[in-house]
Design a protein around this motif. Sequence first.
Motif, PDB file in Angstrom:
ATOM      1  N   LEU A 101      25.238  42.100  26.683  1.00 33.35           N
ATOM      2  CA  LEU A 101      24.527  42.204  25.421  1.00 33.35           C
ATOM      3  C   LEU A 101      23.883  40.879  24.788  1.00 33.35           C
ATOM      4  CD1 LEU A 101      24.064  43.971  22.632  1.00 33.35           C
ATOM      5  CD2 LEU A 101      26.367  42.915  21.705  1.00 33.35           C
ATOM      6  N   TYR A 102      22.668  40.931  24.692  1.00 32.13           N
ATOM      7  CA  TYR A 102      21.828  39.639  24.195  1.00 32.13           C
ATOM      8  C   TYR A 102      21.492  39.756  22.658  1.00 32.13           C
ATOM      9  CZ  TYR A 102      21.230  38.872  29.125  1.00 32.13           C
ATOM     10  OH  TYR A 102      21.591  38.557  30.516  1.00 32.13           O
ATOM     11  N   LEU A 103      22.068  38.803  22.133  1.00 36.07           N
ATOM     12  CA  LEU A 103      21.933  38.560  20.547  1.00 36.07           C
ATOM     13  C   LEU A 103      20.811  37.676  20.120  1.00 36.07           C
ATOM     14  CD1 LEU A 103      25.700  38.068  19.803  1.00 36.07           C
ATOM     15  CD2 LEU A 103      24.496  40.296  19.858  1.00 36.07           C
ATOM     16  N   THR A 104      20.154  38.278  18.947  1.00 35.18           N
ATOM     17  CA  THR A 104      19.138  37.443  18.398  1.00 35.18           C
ATOM     18  C   THR A 104      20.078  36.813  17.067  1.00 35.18           C
ATOM     19  OG1 THR A 104      17.450  39.098  18.723  1.00 35.18           O
ATOM     20  CG2 THR A 104      16.816  37.499  17.128  1.00 35.18           C
ATOM     21  N   THR A 105      20.411  35.656  17.252  1.00 30.41           N
ATOM     22  CA  THR A 105      21.401  35.237  16.437  1.00 30.41           C
ATOM     23  C   THR A 105      21.290  35.018  14.895  1.00 30.41           C
ATOM     24  OG1 THR A 105      21.077  32.894  17.287  1.00 30.41           O
ATOM     25  CG2 THR A 105      22.729  34.092  18.629  1.00 30.41           C
ATOM     26  N   ASN A 106      19.838  34.592  14.706  1.00 30.84           N
ATOM     27  CA  ASN A 106      19.713  34.497  13.248  1.00 30.84           C
ATOM     28  C   ASN A 106      19.948  35.927  12.665  1.00 30.84           C
ATOM     29  OD1 ASN A 106      19.390  31.763  13.269  1.00 30.84           O
ATOM     30  ND2 ASN A 106      17.162  31.625  12.784  1.00 30.84           N
ATOM     31  N   CYS A 107      19.550  37.024  13.123  1.00 35.03           N
ATOM     32  CA  CYS A 107      19.692  38.174  12.618  1.00 35.03           C
ATOM     33  C   CYS A 107      21.079  38.515  12.519  1.00 35.03           C
ATOM     34  CB  CYS A 107      18.760  39.145  13.668  1.00 35.03           C
ATOM     35  SG  CYS A 107      17.077  39.074  13.633  1.00 35.03           S
ATOM     36  N   ILE A 145      28.458  38.533  26.292  1.00 35.64           N
ATOM     37  CA  ILE A 145      27.451  38.336  25.226  1.00 35.64           C
ATOM     38  C   ILE A 145      26.793  37.274  25.722  1.00 35.64           C
ATOM     39  CG2 ILE A 145      27.323  37.595  23.051  1.00 35.64           C
ATOM     40  CD1 ILE A 145      28.752  40.409  23.302  1.00 35.64           C
ATOM     41  N   GLY A 146      25.206  37.308  25.661  1.00 43.75           N
ATOM     42  CA  GLY A 146      24.364  36.344  26.011  1.00 43.75           C
ATOM     43  C   GLY A 146      23.502  36.092  24.681  1.00 43.75           C
ATOM     44  N   ALA A 147      22.458  35.338  25.014  1.00 47.50           N
ATOM     45  CA  ALA A 147      21.726  34.743  24.057  1.00 47.50           C
ATOM     46  C   ALA A 147      20.138  35.134  23.965  1.00 47.50           C
ATOM     47  CB  ALA A 147      21.717  33.123  23.990  1.00 47.50           C
ATOM     48  N   HIS A 148      19.475  35.435  22.912  1.00 44.28           N
ATOM     49  CA  HIS A 148      18.391  36.150  22.876  1.00 44.28           C
ATOM     50  C   HIS A 148      17.417  35.285  21.865  1.00 44.28           C
ATOM     51  CE1 HIS A 148      15.305  39.159  24.073  1.00 44.28           C
ATOM     52  NE2 HIS A 148      15.481  39.870  22.872  1.00 44.28           N
ATOM     53  N   THR A 149      17.471  33.863  21.800  1.00 46.36           N
ATOM     54  CA  THR A 149      16.815  33.357  20.702  1.00 46.36           C
ATOM     55  C   THR A 149      17.509  33.366  19.330  1.00 46.36           C
ATOM     56  OG1 THR A 149      15.058  34.519  20.045  1.00 46.36           O
ATOM     57  CG2 THR A 149      14.567  33.118  22.075  1.00 46.36           C
ATOM     58  N   LEU A 150      17.102  32.627  18.402  1.00 51.19           N
ATOM     59  CA  LEU A 150      17.513  32.750  17.099  1.00 51.19           C
ATOM     60  C   LEU A 150      16.533  33.817  16.231  1.00 51.19           C
ATOM     61  CD1 LEU A 150      17.082  28.830  16.189  1.00 51.19           C
ATOM     62  CD2 LEU A 150      19.262  30.364  16.669  1.00 51.19           C
ATOM     63  N   PHE A 191      20.691  34.456  29.412  1.00 53.61           N
ATOM     64  CA  PHE A 191      19.766  34.398  28.395  1.00 53.61           C
ATOM     65  C   PHE A 191      18.718  35.434  28.557  1.00 53.61           C
ATOM     66  CE2 PHE A 191      15.778  32.928  26.467  1.00 53.61           C
ATOM     67  CZ  PHE A 191      16.123  32.578  25.308  1.00 53.61           C
ATOM     68  N   ALA A 192      18.179  36.116  27.548  1.00 53.72           N
ATOM     69  CA  ALA A 192      17.169  37.118  27.450  1.00 53.72           C
ATOM     70  C   ALA A 192      15.725  36.667  26.878  1.00 53.72           C
ATOM     71  CB  ALA A 192      17.392  38.427  27.202  1.00 53.72           C
ATOM     72  N   TYR A 193      14.674  36.506  27.685  1.00 46.88           N
ATOM     73  CA  TYR A 193      13.469  35.963  27.024  1.00 46.88           C
ATOM     74  C   TYR A 193      12.925  37.126  26.149  1.00 46.88           C
ATOM     75  CZ  TYR A 193      13.259  32.706  30.892  1.00 46.88           C
ATOM     76  OH  TYR A 193      13.733  31.885  32.019  1.00 46.88           O
ATOM     77  N   PRO A 194      12.547  36.943  24.974  1.00 46.48           N
ATOM     78  CA  PRO A 194      12.270  37.981  23.941  1.00 46.48           C
ATOM     79  C   PRO A 194      10.726  38.553  24.517  1.00 46.48           C
ATOM     80  CG  PRO A 194      12.798  36.048  22.621  1.00 46.48           C
ATOM     81  CD  PRO A 194      12.923  35.773  24.097  1.00 46.48           C
ATOM     82  N   TYR A 195      10.642  39.638  24.499  1.00 48.52           N
ATOM     83  CA  TYR A 195       9.584  40.469  24.897  1.00 48.52           C
ATOM     84  C   TYR A 195       9.252  40.631  26.471  1.00 48.52           C
ATOM     85  CZ  TYR A 195       8.084  40.143  20.019  1.00 48.52           C
ATOM     86  OH  TYR A 195       8.286  40.596  18.707  1.00 48.52           O
ATOM     87  N   GLY A 196       9.519  39.266  26.987  1.00 47.94           N
ATOM     88  CA  GLY A 196      10.134  39.177  28.503  1.00 47.94           C
ATOM     89  C   GLY A 196       8.974  39.570  29.440  1.00 47.94           C
ATOM     90  N   GLY A 197       7.447  39.672  29.020  1.00 44.94           N
ATOM     91  CA  GLY A 197       6.611  39.597  30.030  1.00 44.94           C
ATOM     92  C   GLY A 197       5.934  38.358  30.686  1.00 44.94           C
ATOM     93  N   GLN A 198       5.018  38.741  31.525  1.00 43.98           N
ATOM     94  CA  GLN A 198       4.646  37.362  32.176  1.00 43.98           C
ATOM     95  C   GLN A 198       3.869  36.527  31.203  1.00 43.98           C
ATOM     96  OE1 GLN A 198       5.380  36.450  35.016  1.00 43.98           O
ATOM     97  NE2 GLN A 198       5.582  38.146  36.372  1.00 43.98           N
TER      98      GLN A 198
END
Length: 364
Positions: free
Chosen positions: A122-128, A230-235, A270-277
């Motif tokens: 599970l990747y978390l947007t941590t500020n949210c 648990i992983g990270a997904h930016t703030l 880590f998971a990149y937000p949106y994650g496209g090229q």
Amino acid sequence: MKVRHLARYLLCICLYYSGALFLSRTIRRWRGNYRVVILAYHSFSDTIRYLDMAISASLFRQQVRYLHKVFRVQTLSSALAAWNNTTGLQGDIAVITVDDGYADNFQPLIEAATKFKARSTLYLTTNCIDTGEPTTVMGVMLAVHYATVESIDLSEIGLGVLRVRTPQEKKSAIREIDGVLKLLSINRRSEVIEKLIAKSGQGELVRNLGRSAMLHWEQIREMLSLGVEIGAHTLAHPVLSRLDPVAARREIVGSVDRVRAMLGSEAVTFAYPYGGQADVNEMVVEICRSSGVKAAVMLLGDGRLGSDFFRIPRMMVTSDRSTTPWGRFSRAMWACELEGLVDLARNLLGSGSTFFSRLVDCSD
């Protein structure tokens, strides 16, 4: 009923019940050609289902039941360890990854871990998570879904007046708004979301739903104790490639450090937000490599693990990958998607016929 969905369904029925899928899988495994398939989810909801971000919890349960029977279902970290093992893979592995950290992830992922021994990442947007405020896209979906007005004026961001009365109008409006907001700064997004909520005609309801849309750290700790990685997904879920290096590093490292601080986890992915090229450039990848995380996932491709652990592709799981054209779970479709036979058919047909290639294309 969409023609493309029907065409893919009929193809999968033929491949599954003719025995072609089982023959293909048996030969592949007999040759020792095991694979790691990485799946991407966001939300498990029966109501807020836009932008292909959600499937129902009941459909997810059926998907996991099949995965449990056919694959070894592991966290991303465990799958990477198996991939790097000198003895090689000992069987097919499926990895369930879930982005953002929505509250509706709690029960389905716990059930998967405890009932089916299917541990997820599970990747978390941590500020949210910290503030209890929903992600930008969830805020848009809630505001438009529950809107009771005929239309909403968003001329200030170049969209003009958007009609939001019918389900199709809401779907179209959400797609247009999200496409614009993702390009704005975080502060500007928040301003637009607040105005959108105020104009929805259901401001109080939407704000209350928004405050309960995200997981809490107590829930996350319980999930961790039951086997959910648990992983990270930016703030704050920005498009990282649009940021300067300082801001991009703050988003990546800040979320990784927050996960480590709150959960005591050192081995974070880590998971990149949106994650496209277009959303992930070399600067972003290099920052991620230097942040201390051991891997990072995209949101595109066939989901098969390769050699680059910082551009790991994932298969975005939409409802139509595992359902009949009339909405019921189809083991045949799910099995063929996971084996890669739909992609194979698309590529083969594409070399000879653009028309038939488009029929089996998942992008309805």
